[in-house]
Design a protein around this motif. Structure first.
Motif, PDB file in Angstrom:
ATOM      1  N   ARG A 129       0.839  -1.211   0.000  1.00 58.07           N
ATOM      2  CA  ARG A 129       0.000   0.000   0.000  1.00 58.07           C
ATOM      3  C   ARG A 129       0.867   1.252   0.000  1.00 58.07           C
ATOM      4  NH1 ARG A 129      -2.923  -2.727   3.923  1.00 58.07           N
ATOM      5  NH2 ARG A 129      -2.199  -1.258   5.510  1.00 58.07           N
ATOM      6  N   SER A 187       0.671   4.088  -2.726  1.00 53.88           N
ATOM      7  CA  SER A 187       0.432   5.471  -2.291  1.00 53.88           C
ATOM      8  C   SER A 187       1.508   6.416  -2.818  1.00 53.88           C
ATOM      9  CB  SER A 187       0.388   5.568  -0.764  1.00 53.88           C
ATOM     10  OG  SER A 187      -0.747   4.929  -0.260  1.00 53.88           O
ATOM     11  N   ALA A 215     -11.265   4.417  -4.653  1.00 48.68           N
ATOM     12  CA  ALA A 215     -11.677   4.417  -3.245  1.00 48.68           C
ATOM     13  C   ALA A 215     -10.537   3.952  -2.342  1.00 48.68           C
ATOM     14  CB  ALA A 215     -12.899   3.528  -3.053  1.00 48.68           C
ATOM     15  N   LEU A 216      -9.813   2.930  -2.769  1.00 48.50           N
ATOM     16  CA  LEU A 216      -8.676   2.446  -1.981  1.00 48.50           C
ATOM     17  C   LEU A 216      -7.564   3.484  -1.906  1.00 48.50           C
ATOM     18  CD1 LEU A 216      -8.522  -1.244  -3.235  1.00 48.50           C
ATOM     19  CD2 LEU A 216      -9.211  -0.461  -0.964  1.00 48.50           C
ATOM     20  N   ALA A 243      -7.940   6.749  -2.147  1.00 49.49           N
ATOM     21  CA  ALA A 243      -8.430   7.834  -1.284  1.00 49.49           C
ATOM     22  C   ALA A 243      -8.336   7.439   0.184  1.00 49.49           C
ATOM     23  CB  ALA A 243      -9.865   8.200  -1.659  1.00 49.49           C
ATOM     24  N   ALA A 244      -8.716   6.209   0.504  1.00 49.32           N
ATOM     25  CA  ALA A 244      -8.643   5.742   1.889  1.00 49.32           C
ATOM     26  C   ALA A 244      -7.202   5.718   2.383  1.00 49.32           C
ATOM     27  CB  ALA A 244      -9.278   4.361   2.014  1.00 49.32           C
ATOM     28  N   ALA A 245      -6.293   5.274   1.531  1.00 53.43           N
ATOM     29  CA  ALA A 245      -4.879   5.233   1.907  1.00 53.43           C
ATOM     30  C   ALA A 245      -4.340   6.638   2.137  1.00 53.43           C
ATOM     31  CB  ALA A 245      -4.061   4.520   0.832  1.00 53.43           C
ATOM     32  N   ASP A 302      -6.117   9.278   3.023  1.00 48.90           N
ATOM     33  CA  ASP A 302      -6.729   9.768   4.259  1.00 48.90           C
ATOM     34  C   ASP A 302      -5.999   9.213   5.474  1.00 48.90           C
ATOM     35  OD1 ASP A 302      -8.567  11.179   2.798  1.00 48.90           O
ATOM     36  OD2 ASP A 302     -10.220   9.760   3.130  1.00 48.90           O
ATOM     37  N   ALA A 303      -5.670   7.924   5.431  1.00 54.75           N
ATOM     38  CA  ALA A 303      -4.953   7.295   6.542  1.00 54.75           C
ATOM     39  C   ALA A 303      -3.567   7.905   6.692  1.00 54.75           C
ATOM     40  CB  ALA A 303      -4.857   5.788   6.319  1.00 54.75           C
TER      41      ALA A 303
END
Length: 128
Positions: free
Chosen positions: A34, A38, A102-103, A105-107, A109-110
């Motif tokens: 990830r 990213s 979506a993945l 964006a989530a990464a 955000d994290a």
């Protein structure tokens, strides 16, 4: 003495239609992979293998690149002796609509949340 190479170095990639959802998700479950994804997304361009900021050995990183490539997440190619990495974003979006974005964006955000906590600790440490 080594024989001169007569053809360009190539890397095999799966046809995106052959990538299974399970394989795609399993490739992205690992935090190192990830991180690679990213960093590629943030860069917005191809990145050579040796320039990723990860805390694993080069041989382990090679394994992670192979998993990502075999799952259709990245495309690798050579420029001279340098292996470059690029996200297959458009292809993944066609294969699994909305999932890859979506993945990502989530990464992001994290990553932002972690960075804010780190910065908050630094500020709190200076004040106290």
């Amino acid at each position: 003495m080594a024989r001169p190479r007569t053809s360009a170095r190539t890397v095999d990639h799966p046809d995106i239609a052959d990538v299974l959802l399970q394989q795609f998700l399993e490739a992205l479950v690992d935090p190192v992979r990830r991180t690679v994804v990213s960093q590629l997304a943030r860069a917005g361009k191809e990145i050579s293998c040796g320039t990723f900021d990860v805390s694993v050995s080069l041989s382990t990183l090679t394994h992670h690149f192979n998993v990502l490539r075999e799952a259709g997440v990245i495309r690798q190619y050579y420029v001279g002796t340098t292996k470059m990495n690029a996200l297959r974003t458009e292809e993944m979006e066609k294969r699994f609509p909305g999932l890859f974005s979506a993945l990502l964006a989530a990464a992001q955000d994290a990553d932002s949340a972690v960075q804010q906590r780190v910065e908050g600790r630094r500020v709190a440490g200076r004040v106290g």
